[in-house]
Design a protein around this motif. Structure first.
Motif, PDB file in Angstrom:
ATOM      1  N   LYS A 189     -18.555  39.735  50.619  1.00  0.00           N
ATOM      2  CA  LYS A 189     -17.902  40.142  51.872  1.00  0.00           C
ATOM      3  C   LYS A 189     -18.441  41.483  52.350  1.00  0.00           C
ATOM      4  O   LYS A 189     -18.657  41.690  53.551  1.00  0.00           O
ATOM      5  CB  LYS A 189     -16.388  40.231  51.684  1.00  0.00           C
TER       6      LYS A 189
ATOM      7  N   SER B 202     -21.820  40.903  53.840  1.00  0.00           N
ATOM      8  CA  SER B 202     -21.676  40.297  55.170  1.00  0.00           C
ATOM      9  C   SER B 202     -21.291  41.344  56.205  1.00  0.00           C
ATOM     10  O   SER B 202     -21.810  41.341  57.330  1.00  0.00           O
ATOM     11  CB  SER B 202     -20.613  39.198  55.143  1.00  0.00           C
TER      12      SER B 202
ATOM     13  N   GLU C 228     -23.491  42.340  59.403  1.00  0.00           N
ATOM     14  CA  GLU C 228     -22.931  42.167  60.746  1.00  0.00           C
ATOM     15  C   GLU C 228     -23.019  43.476  61.533  1.00  0.00           C
ATOM     16  O   GLU C 228     -23.344  43.476  62.726  1.00  0.00           O
ATOM     17  CB  GLU C 228     -21.486  41.673  60.674  1.00  0.00           C
TER      18      GLU C 228
ATOM     19  N   ASP D  27     -30.564  38.072  58.560  1.00  0.00           N
ATOM     20  CA  ASP D  27     -30.020  36.873  57.911  1.00  0.00           C
ATOM     21  C   ASP D  27     -30.738  36.574  56.598  1.00  0.00           C
ATOM     22  O   ASP D  27     -30.115  36.200  55.602  1.00  0.00           O
ATOM     23  CB  ASP D  27     -30.112  35.664  58.844  1.00  0.00           C
TER      24      ASP D  27
ATOM     25  N   LYS E  45     -29.634  39.121  54.018  1.00  0.00           N
ATOM     26  CA  LYS E  45     -28.252  38.799  53.612  1.00  0.00           C
ATOM     27  C   LYS E  45     -28.233  37.641  52.620  1.00  0.00           C
ATOM     28  O   LYS E  45     -27.575  37.714  51.574  1.00  0.00           O
ATOM     29  CB  LYS E  45     -27.423  38.450  54.851  1.00  0.00           C
TER      30      LYS E  45
ATOM     31  N   GLU F 186     -26.892  37.876  48.785  1.00  0.00           N
ATOM     32  CA  GLU F 186     -25.762  37.042  48.377  1.00  0.00           C
ATOM     33  C   GLU F 186     -26.141  36.164  47.184  1.00  0.00           C
ATOM     34  O   GLU F 186     -25.356  36.012  46.251  1.00  0.00           O
ATOM     35  CB  GLU F 186     -25.277  36.178  49.540  1.00  0.00           C
TER      36      GLU F 186
END
Length: 180
Positions: free
Chosen positions: A110, A113, A117, A167, A170, A174
């Motif tokens: 989280k 993310s 963002e 992206d 990320k 992750e």
């Protein structure tokens, strides 16, 4: 256009720096960059008070330059939100990276993310500013309609490219966090 690209590249670098501070399964000296130690009457980065090595994938060895700072460094490490329990051995502090729980992994995803963002928002703001500048140039007849449209298309392509890079970054981070 060059200015837009430079700003977007700086934004990507900032995201990478922030994500390096998010811990994964392996020790990484960048994880300790955020730690500031209260000594000599001011807050000093840990990296300026000690050398840090990683002898094993989940262990940090912090070789403190001045033994008088050991307690202050231990306090700073303990009070950071990294979950370390420092162990002193003379002028060396040993940190063992605790195993990540499934819940903690999800929390870190989280955080990743959120950082990504924020990076996307920064990229979009750079695009908006560039398009506003382009619009003003067009209204002031400094640039032709065709040239303005071409530049607008280039700015959008550049924006899409950098959003795609975020992206990718990320997804990689992750996957690193979710690996056991």
């Amino acid at each position: 256009m060059k200015d837009v690209t430079e700003k977007m590249e700086k934004s990507i670098e900032k995201i990478k720096e922030r994500l390096n501070g998010v811990r994964g399964n392996r020790a990484n000296t960048d994880m300790l960059n955020q730690i500031k130690v209260d000594c000599y009457g001011s807050m000093i980065p840990l990296m300026q008070l000690a050398s840090i090595t990683i002898p094993e994938p989940r262990i940090f060895l912090i070789n403190v330059f001045d033994r008088n700072n050991i307690q202050a460094i231990e306090k700073a490490i303990s009070s950071s939100n990294l979950g370390f329990n420092p162990q002193s051995e003379g002028s060396i502090i040993r940190l063992t990276l605790p195993e990540l729980t499934e819940e903690r992994r999800k929390d870190l995803v989280k955080v990743v993310s959120k950082y990504c963002e924020e990076g996307k928002i920064t990229i979009r703001n750079i695009r908006r500013d560039a398009l506003d500048k382009l619009k003003n140039e067009k209204q002031n007849k400094e640039i032709s309609e065709d040239d303005a449209n071409k530049k607008q298309t280039l700015i959008q392509k550049e924006t899409d490219n950098f959003i795609q890079q975020i992206d990718t970054i990320k997804t990689k981070k992750e996957n690193d966090l979710l690996q056991r």
